[in-house]
Design an enzyme around this catalytic site. Structure first.
Site, PDB file in Angstrom:
ATOM      1  CD  GLU A  24      51.093   1.485  65.618  1.00 36.72           C
ATOM      2  OE1 GLU A  24      52.338   1.489  65.540  1.00 36.72           O
ATOM      3  OE2 GLU A  24      50.350   1.679  64.646  1.00 36.72           O
ATOM      4  CG  HIS A  82      55.277  -1.517  64.744  1.00 40.43           C
ATOM      5  ND1 HIS A  82      56.045  -1.949  63.683  1.00 40.43           N
ATOM      6  CD2 HIS A  82      54.194  -0.910  64.189  1.00 40.43           C
ATOM      7  CE1 HIS A  82      55.459  -1.603  62.555  1.00 40.43           C
ATOM      8  NE2 HIS A  82      54.326  -0.977  62.819  1.00 40.43           N
ATOM      9  CG  HIS A  84      49.749  -2.196  62.341  1.00 45.37           C
ATOM     10  ND1 HIS A  84      49.897  -2.492  61.004  1.00 45.37           N
ATOM     11  CD2 HIS A  84      50.769  -1.342  62.642  1.00 45.37           C
ATOM     12  CE1 HIS A  84      50.953  -1.846  60.523  1.00 45.37           C
ATOM     13  NE2 HIS A  84      51.506  -1.156  61.499  1.00 45.37           N
ATOM     14  CG  ASP A  95      54.957   0.770  59.896  1.00 48.85           C
ATOM     15  OD1 ASP A  95      55.186   1.499  60.885  1.00 48.85           O
ATOM     16  OD2 ASP A  95      54.007  -0.038  59.842  1.00 48.85           O
TER      17      ASP A  95
HETATM   18 ZN    ZN Z   1      53.081   0.014  61.590  1.00 49.16          ZN
END
Ligand code: ZN
Length: 133
Positions: A24, A82, A84, A95
């Protein structure tokens, strides 16, 4: 918050980095708030210190540096981004904990070029519009 305004070049940079990474990716969206809208002036990539394909964490020192620079410029951290991997760009339970700490826009992308943004308001996930400008 209603909308996140981000320049095409910045979004593209995030999406490209996400596509090429096997962990990530993460970082900060720096800019200004105008009423209910967040305007991104620039993005700062941060190290995912968990080095993981399923979660991320940004170190406090790195966060502080970005925060201080933004404040000096009269800007703020309007969002966190961010990625995935191989799953939808929707907040994970982990999250949500981060969103509870950082009450700004959360831009989530994935490695196939999808992107969405969310905020946590009154304990509820609220999707906000991503306006690519
Ligand atoms: Zn996430």
């Amino acid at each position: 918050m209603r909308s996140l305004f981000i320049k095409r070049v910045h979004l593209k940079e995030i999406l490209t980095t996400a596509r090429e990474s096997n962990i990530e990716i993460c970082g900060f969206l720096i800019g200004t708030m105008k009423g209910e809208d967040a305007f991104v002036d620039y993005v700062v990539f941060a190290e995912n210190r968990l080095n993981s394909p399923v979660k991320f964490e940004i170190g406090p020192l790195e966060t502080l540096k970005v925060l201080e620079k933004a404040e000096k410029e009269g800007k703020e951290i309007v969002g966190i981004f961010h990625s995935h991997l191989n799953c939808p760009p929707y907040p994970s339970p982990r999250d949500l904990k981060g969103m509870d700490l950082w009450r700004n826009a959360w831009l989530i992308v994935n490695n196939i070029g999808e992107y969405r943004a969310f905020v946590l308001e009154n304990g509820q996930i609220k999707e906000i519009k991503v306006e690519v400008v």
